[in-house]
Design a protein around this motif. Structure first.
Motif, mmCIF file in Angstrom:
data_model
loop_
_atom_site.group_PDB
_atom_site.id
_atom_site.type_symbol
_atom_site.label_atom_id
_atom_site.label_comp_id
_atom_site.label_asym_id
_atom_site.label_seq_id
_atom_site.Cartn_x
_atom_site.Cartn_y
_atom_site.Cartn_z
ATOM 1 N N GLY A 1 41.094 37.588 80.167
ATOM 2 C CA GLY A 1 41.360 38.717 79.388
ATOM 3 C C GLY A 1 40.713 40.065 79.727
ATOM 4 N N ALA A 2 39.419 39.561 80.496
ATOM 5 C CA ALA A 2 38.587 40.875 80.760
ATOM 6 C C ALA A 2 38.251 40.670 82.582
ATOM 7 C CB ALA A 2 37.270 41.057 80.196
ATOM 8 N N GLY A 3 37.629 41.973 83.080
ATOM 9 C CA GLY A 3 37.513 41.872 84.331
ATOM 10 C C GLY A 3 38.755 41.590 85.247
ATOM 11 N N TYR A 4 39.882 42.068 84.879
ATOM 12 C CA TYR A 4 41.067 41.557 85.644
ATOM 13 C C TYR A 4 41.144 42.166 86.779
ATOM 14 C CZ TYR A 4 45.882 40.093 86.251
ATOM 15 O OH TYR A 4 47.355 39.640 86.459
ATOM 16 N N PRO A 5 41.304 41.492 88.105
ATOM 17 C CA PRO A 5 41.041 42.238 89.402
ATOM 18 C C PRO A 5 42.183 43.115 89.790
ATOM 19 C CG PRO A 5 41.762 39.986 89.749
ATOM 20 C CD PRO A 5 41.507 39.993 88.416
ATOM 21 N N VAL A 6 41.767 44.378 90.483
ATOM 22 C CA VAL A 6 42.645 45.355 90.432
ATOM 23 C C VAL A 6 42.618 45.677 92.126
ATOM 24 C CG1 VAL A 6 43.047 46.505 88.408
ATOM 25 C CG2 VAL A 6 40.996 47.060 89.997
ATOM 26 N N ALA B 1 40.802 61.408 85.776
ATOM 27 C CA ALA B 1 39.188 61.649 85.584
ATOM 28 C C ALA B 1 38.800 60.531 86.890
ATOM 29 C CB ALA B 1 38.619 60.796 84.055
ATOM 30 N N ILE B 2 37.329 61.216 87.023
ATOM 31 C CA ILE B 2 36.684 60.272 88.182
ATOM 32 C C ILE B 2 36.066 59.040 87.506
ATOM 33 C CG2 ILE B 2 34.633 60.323 89.753
ATOM 34 C CD1 ILE B 2 35.091 63.540 90.025
ATOM 35 N N LEU B 3 36.338 57.804 88.278
ATOM 36 C CA LEU B 3 35.757 56.866 87.653
ATOM 37 C C LEU B 3 34.679 56.172 88.613
ATOM 38 C CD1 LEU B 3 39.271 54.890 86.816
ATOM 39 C CD2 LEU B 3 37.970 56.437 85.519
ATOM 40 N N LEU B 4 33.421 56.020 88.262
ATOM 41 C CA LEU B 4 32.220 55.648 88.601
ATOM 42 C C LEU B 4 31.937 54.369 88.242
ATOM 43 C CD1 LEU B 4 30.425 58.921 89.176
ATOM 44 C CD2 LEU B 4 32.082 58.025 90.772
ATOM 45 N N PHE B 5 31.274 53.179 89.094
ATOM 46 C CA PHE B 5 30.965 52.000 88.719
ATOM 47 C C PHE B 5 29.749 51.960 89.142
ATOM 48 C CE2 PHE B 5 35.617 52.011 88.535
ATOM 49 C CZ PHE B 5 35.761 51.362 87.615
ATOM 50 N N MET C 1 39.002 45.171 93.575
ATOM 51 C CA MET C 1 37.882 45.680 92.861
ATOM 52 C C MET C 1 37.806 45.030 91.601
ATOM 53 S SD MET C 1 37.203 49.758 91.797
ATOM 54 C CE MET C 1 37.960 49.359 90.137
ATOM 55 N N SER C 2 36.758 44.733 91.079
ATOM 56 C CA SER C 2 36.545 44.497 89.610
ATOM 57 C C SER C 2 36.211 45.668 88.723
ATOM 58 C CB SER C 2 35.100 43.642 89.613
ATOM 59 O OG SER C 2 34.836 43.721 88.265
ATOM 60 N N PRO C 3 37.323 45.706 87.758
ATOM 61 C CA PRO C 3 37.102 47.011 87.093
ATOM 62 C C PRO C 3 36.035 46.800 85.882
ATOM 63 C CG PRO C 3 38.727 45.578 86.179
ATOM 64 C CD PRO C 3 38.198 44.763 87.335
ATOM 65 N N SER C 4 34.992 46.082 86.178
ATOM 66 C CA SER C 4 33.920 45.689 85.162
ATOM 67 C C SER C 4 34.432 45.115 84.107
ATOM 68 C CB SER C 4 33.244 46.886 84.769
ATOM 69 O OG SER C 4 33.761 47.499 83.728
ATOM 70 N N PRO C 5 33.819 44.364 83.061
ATOM 71 C CA PRO C 5 34.533 43.441 82.280
ATOM 72 C C PRO C 5 35.164 44.396 81.061
ATOM 73 C CG PRO C 5 32.032 43.038 82.491
ATOM 74 C CD PRO C 5 32.453 44.336 83.085
ATOM 75 N N ILE C 6 35.976 45.032 81.511
ATOM 76 C CA ILE C 6 36.849 45.759 80.641
ATOM 77 C C ILE C 6 38.100 44.789 80.173
ATOM 78 C CG2 ILE C 6 36.246 48.354 81.076
ATOM 79 C CD1 ILE C 6 39.084 48.379 82.669
ATOM 80 N N PRO C 7 38.672 45.056 79.151
ATOM 81 C CA PRO C 7 39.719 44.151 78.747
ATOM 82 C C PRO C 7 41.043 44.486 79.574
ATOM 83 C CG PRO C 7 39.430 45.417 76.847
ATOM 84 C CD PRO C 7 38.122 45.719 77.863
ATOM 85 N N GLN D 1 28.758 42.330 87.267
ATOM 86 C CA GLN D 1 28.945 41.589 88.715
ATOM 87 C C GLN D 1 30.037 42.574 89.266
ATOM 88 O OE1 GLN D 1 29.083 40.512 91.696
ATOM 89 N NE2 GLN D 1 28.130 38.980 90.629
ATOM 90 N N PRO D 2 29.715 43.200 90.310
ATOM 91 C CA PRO D 2 30.652 44.174 90.965
ATOM 92 C C PRO D 2 31.720 43.503 91.840
ATOM 93 C CG PRO D 2 28.524 44.119 92.141
ATOM 94 C CD PRO D 2 28.359 43.333 90.853
ATOM 95 N N GLU D 3 31.370 42.292 92.269
ATOM 96 C CA GLU D 3 32.102 41.628 93.297
ATOM 97 C C GLU D 3 33.225 40.648 92.544
ATOM 98 O OE1 GLU D 3 32.334 41.278 96.797
ATOM 99 O OE2 GLU D 3 34.057 40.432 95.869
ATOM 100 N N PRO D 4 34.297 41.148 92.857
ATOM 101 C CA PRO D 4 35.605 40.684 92.330
ATOM 102 C C PRO D 4 35.746 38.777 92.692
ATOM 103 C CG PRO D 4 36.428 42.104 93.688
ATOM 104 C CD PRO D 4 35.180 42.163 93.594
#
Lengths: 206, 310
Positions: free
Chosen positions: B182-187, B213-217, B195-201, B139-142
């Motif tokens: 704990g995961a997908g904490y908005p940034v 590094a380049i971060l692509l989602f 942005m949602s960082p994806s469900p990373i902790p 879910q890309p939309e935070p």
């Protein structure tokens, strides 16, 4: 503006010899350059396009432009072999109104079109803004620019040649309204530098 | 153990192949590539793209796979992790997929990889300049949990109207005494796009700030691509009196004794026995190879060829 003459294949220069591999390599170089504004991407493997285009601009067009992306071409190239080459290899619609273009190929040596006339994107869809491929004589030897912003650890410097003195002020006025703004690909020879709209530029030196 | 890069044994690029290099056709790749460049030009903004049918279902990493397919070349070294582990089913399948369709060398070694595709983790080893991290995003939309209408969330991003997100965090504090989740904490990216960082902790959130590094989602089902260029400010939302904090554990990793990695809790039996182990399998294996030993090192569960202790 599209010329209706039949295509003379004997005069047509080739595009990528291996489109899959070469466009991937060119894209990775362009992506790295876009992620790190000011970084010079080396497109040495690019084919030689017709007169009027440089190799970096040609490679960028072959890599990114296709039937989905209307192209605005510098009026100095209308009717040229370069136009035919782009039409054949990219299959892109050519548009005369700047605002209709996704991509533009501009020769800095001719009259620079007004940057504000290009699509600056929509508030909700800033990705719709135009990408300008600007051909320059060289990416070094011009006035020094200090670049800061996303993709740059601290500060980086470039000195592209051949842009009019007011160019960066005109661009700064547009990108001040972020998320609106145009993204630039400066091309000279087989080298490319990307200046996305987020990059903050201070002009110094002569 | 960290395996050296391996070259796939199947000559997938032979003349007999009936699909394009890296699976996607060239026009699809161009479309995705244009979206990537715009995503890098407007960091944190979700670029719509024409997501294609992939040979796995939505939810199995179609967004990440399409991103990887659009950027990967034969010179790349590819790593794929799922929840930090290289050896889980999904990671193995996707890694094998690209070894077959893109003729790339694959690795489990974070430092040797040029492209790291991930579901739910950023590796413990710091990412380096020249690496590309590809995230699979459900879910890309935070703001989706707070506002179901896309038209509204588009407008909220357009005007950087993120008050609702702060209200949500505040409600968390009033209900739980802390910012839960704990995961997908908005940034906030470069102080502009939420942005949602994806469900990373959220443990991994600080790794994104000024990352080289380049971060692509990529979100395949939701048809969105977004990106964070290197050296970009990534700030986890918080309040002055409730600052952002990451998970911590009282235990170290039971196998490698790491105290600074993200730990998974593994239930061992019905006698309330459990162990905590590194979620990053490559990090844990590297440390064990260096001689680090946790309290349960040598435990039967650490060896795949033995049955778990009863």
């Amino acid at each position: 503006m599209a010329t209706q003459t039949a295509l003379d294949l004997s005069q047509l220069l080739p595009g990528f010899a291996d489109p899959t591999r070469e466009s991937q390599a060119a894209f990775r170089a362009i992506m790295n350059a876009t992620a790190r504004p000011g970084l010079v991407a080396d497109l040495a493997a690019a084919p030689t396009p017709p007169a009027g285009l440089n190799r970096a601009a040609g490679a960028a067009a072959l890599t990114l432009v296709d039937q989905d992306t209307p192209l605005w071409l510098d009026p100095g190239l209308h009717g040229s072999a370069a136009e035919t080459w782009l039409r054949f290899h990219c299959s892109c619609p050519l548009v005369t109104a700047q605002v209709d273009a996704n991509f533009a190929i501009i020769d800095a040596g001719s009259d620079m079109p007004a940057l504000a006339e290009f699509n600056q994107g929509d508030a909700r869809y800033p990705d719709q803004a135009a990408t300008l491929i600007i051909m320059l004589p060289a990416l070094a030897g011009g006035p020094t620019l200090e670049l800061r912003g996303p993709g740059i650890a601290d500060v980086t410097r470039i000195a592209p040649q051949g842009l009019s003195p007011g160019f960066w002020a005109e661009r700064a006025e547009l990108v001040a309204h972020f998320q609106y703004g145009i993204d630039l690909k400066l091309c000279a020879g087989d080298q490319l530098v990307s200046i996305p709209r987020t990059t903050r530029i201070i002009t110094t030196g002569a | 153990m960290t395996a050296p890069p391996t070259t796939p044994n199947a000559p997938a690029n032979s003349e007999e192949r009936y699909y394009n290099y890296a699976y996607l056709d060239e026009q699809t790749k161009r479309m995705i590539r244009r979206a990537i460049l715009k995503a890098l030009a407007v960091p944190g903004y979700q670029v719509p793209f024409g997501s294609r049918e992939m040979p796995v279902p939505y939810g199995w990493g179609t967004g990440g796979i399409q991103l990887t397919a659009a950027i990967i070349g034969p010179d790349d070294v590819y790593k794929c992790i799922d929840q930090g582990a290289d050896d889980t089913t999904n990671a193995v399948s996707i890694r094998r997929f690209f070894a077959t369709v893109a003729d790339v060398a694959t690795t489990e070694d974070t430092g040797a990889a040029t492209i790291i595709q991930s579901r739910h983790r950023i590796p413990e080893r710091p990412l380096e300049d020249g690496q590309v991290m590809v995230f699979q995003v459900p879910q890309p939309e935070p703001l989706r949990g707070l506002e179901p209408r896309e038209t509204e969330t588009r407008a909220m991003h357009a005007y950087a109207e993120y008050g609702l997100q702060y209200v949500s965090l505040y409600e968390n504090i009033s209900a739980f005494g802390r910012i839960a989740g704990g995961a997908g904490y908005p940034v906030l990216i470069d102080e502009r796009y939420l942005m949602s960082p994806s469900p990373i902790p959220k443990f991994d959130n600080p790794k994104m700030d000024m990352c080289p590094a380049i971060l692509l989602f990529g979100a395949g089902r939701e048809k969105r691509i977004y990106a964070v260029p290197p050296y970009t400010r990534v700030r986890s939302l918080d309040f002055e009196d409730y600052p952002f904090e990451v998970q911590s554990w009282e235990q170290c990793c039971a196998l490698c004794a790491a105290t600074d990695s993200y730990l998974d809790e593994v239930v061992l039996d019905d006698q309330n026995n459990r162990m905590f182990v590194c979620s990053d399998s490559n990090h844990c294996a590297t440390r064990r190879a260096q001689g680090h030993a946790g309290p349960m090192a040598g435990h039967s569960l650490a060896h795949l060829d033995e049955e778990p202790a009863q």
